[in-house]
Enzyme design. Structure first.
Site, PDB file in Angstrom:
ATOM      1  N   SER A   1      51.729 -33.482-123.540  1.00 59.68           N
ATOM      2  CA  SER A   1      52.059 -32.091-123.935  1.00 59.68           C
ATOM      3  C   SER A   1      52.959 -32.072-125.171  1.00 59.68           C
ATOM      4  O   SER A   1      52.480 -32.297-126.254  1.00 59.68           O
ATOM      5  CB  SER A   1      52.601 -31.229-122.795  1.00 59.68           C
TER       6      SER A   1
ATOM      7  N   HIS B   1      65.487 -28.557-131.680  1.00 59.08           N
ATOM      8  CA  HIS B   1      65.939 -27.604-132.700  1.00 59.08           C
ATOM      9  C   HIS B   1      67.461 -27.705-132.775  1.00 59.08           C
ATOM     10  O   HIS B   1      68.129 -27.613-131.733  1.00 59.08           O
ATOM     11  CB  HIS B   1      65.564 -26.179-132.319  1.00 59.08           C
TER      12      HIS B   1
ATOM     13  N   CYS C   1      52.733 -33.506-118.621  1.00 60.17           N
ATOM     14  CA  CYS C   1      51.781 -33.421-117.521  1.00 60.17           C
ATOM     15  C   CYS C   1      51.448 -34.847-117.096  1.00 60.17           C
ATOM     16  O   CYS C   1      51.820 -35.813-117.759  1.00 60.17           O
ATOM     17  CB  CYS C   1      50.529 -32.667-117.955  1.00 60.17           C
TER      18      CYS C   1
END
Lengths: 150, 150
Positions: free
Chosen positions: A78, A83, A98
């Protein structure tokens, strides 16, 4: 349209069950110089992928001006996102994996250490819980069209 | 190290307060052919960025075999991610936006329509709430090192 591959969810990267675990991590009190170093953040992302036993397929990053960095990793399992707001000594991290092999929490815990957070919080969300896959946890996701901010 | 820019958090893309809103969206019962079409998913991501009044800086995508797509958008305001499992008619979407202009929920609601989800859930998380920025909501994030799966 290709034929469905059934519940095994096998890809060229192995079995990748739908949904999984999405860790949302807030990192406070990080050294601003680290958070503003795009190369450092990218390297931390790569090592987090390793620590989380995931497979990095693509990465992209951006250095904002006068400061701040975003780095995204597209992984077979995934994604991972970092940030940073150096002026607030703050980084927002999330890792979604996943499948049964990769471990989003381990990747997050590595980033908490690597970015030298003085304080942090970590929330673990179940993704795709209504599918009832291997990664699903007992608590179902409410099928609402509106959700409270949590 | 560059000097901090103070609480205004101004970048070349305007004021981007730290933290913000992270929408986590589960899309069920989507047409598999749409979910398996990398170009469609990329186009949906771009339009979701527009609908969410965000600024797309970079994008990256991957088509899995035999099926499944991931598309990530690095936006000035944080990120948008789409992961699809066509064989389960399922897509996992999340949109994280900081600042006062971009709207993560609008981007998600566009994707719910574009990917033609028969059912969905949408969770809104506050990011960086302990910073007390403009985007913070009253509920503080618990500063725990362990968190229950929610």
């Amino acid at each position: 349209m290709e034929e469905g591959r059934g519940p095994g969810a096998v890809t060229e990267y192995g079995e990748l069950e739908p949904g999984g675990i999405h860790c949302i991590c807030e990192l406070y009190e990080c050294p601003p110089a680290l958070l503003n170093d795009e190369q450092f953040v990218k390297q931390a992302l790569r090592e987090a992928v390793n620590q989380g036993m995931a497979t990095l397929l693509h990465e992209v990053s951006h250095r904002f001006h006068p400061q701040g960095v975003t780095a995204l990793g597209l992984i077979a399992e995934s994604h991972i996102a970092i940030h940073t707001w150096p002026e607030y000594s703050y980084a927002a991290v999330d890792v979604f994996t996943c499948g049964n092999r990769a471990n989003a929490e381990k990747a997050c815990r590595y980033l908490i250490r690597a970015l030298q957070a003085g304080r942090h919080s970590l929330r673990k969300l179940s993704r795709g819980a209504e599918l009832g896959g291997a990664a699903a946890v007992p608590q179902p996701v409410a099928a609402t069209s509106q959700a409270a901010i949590i």
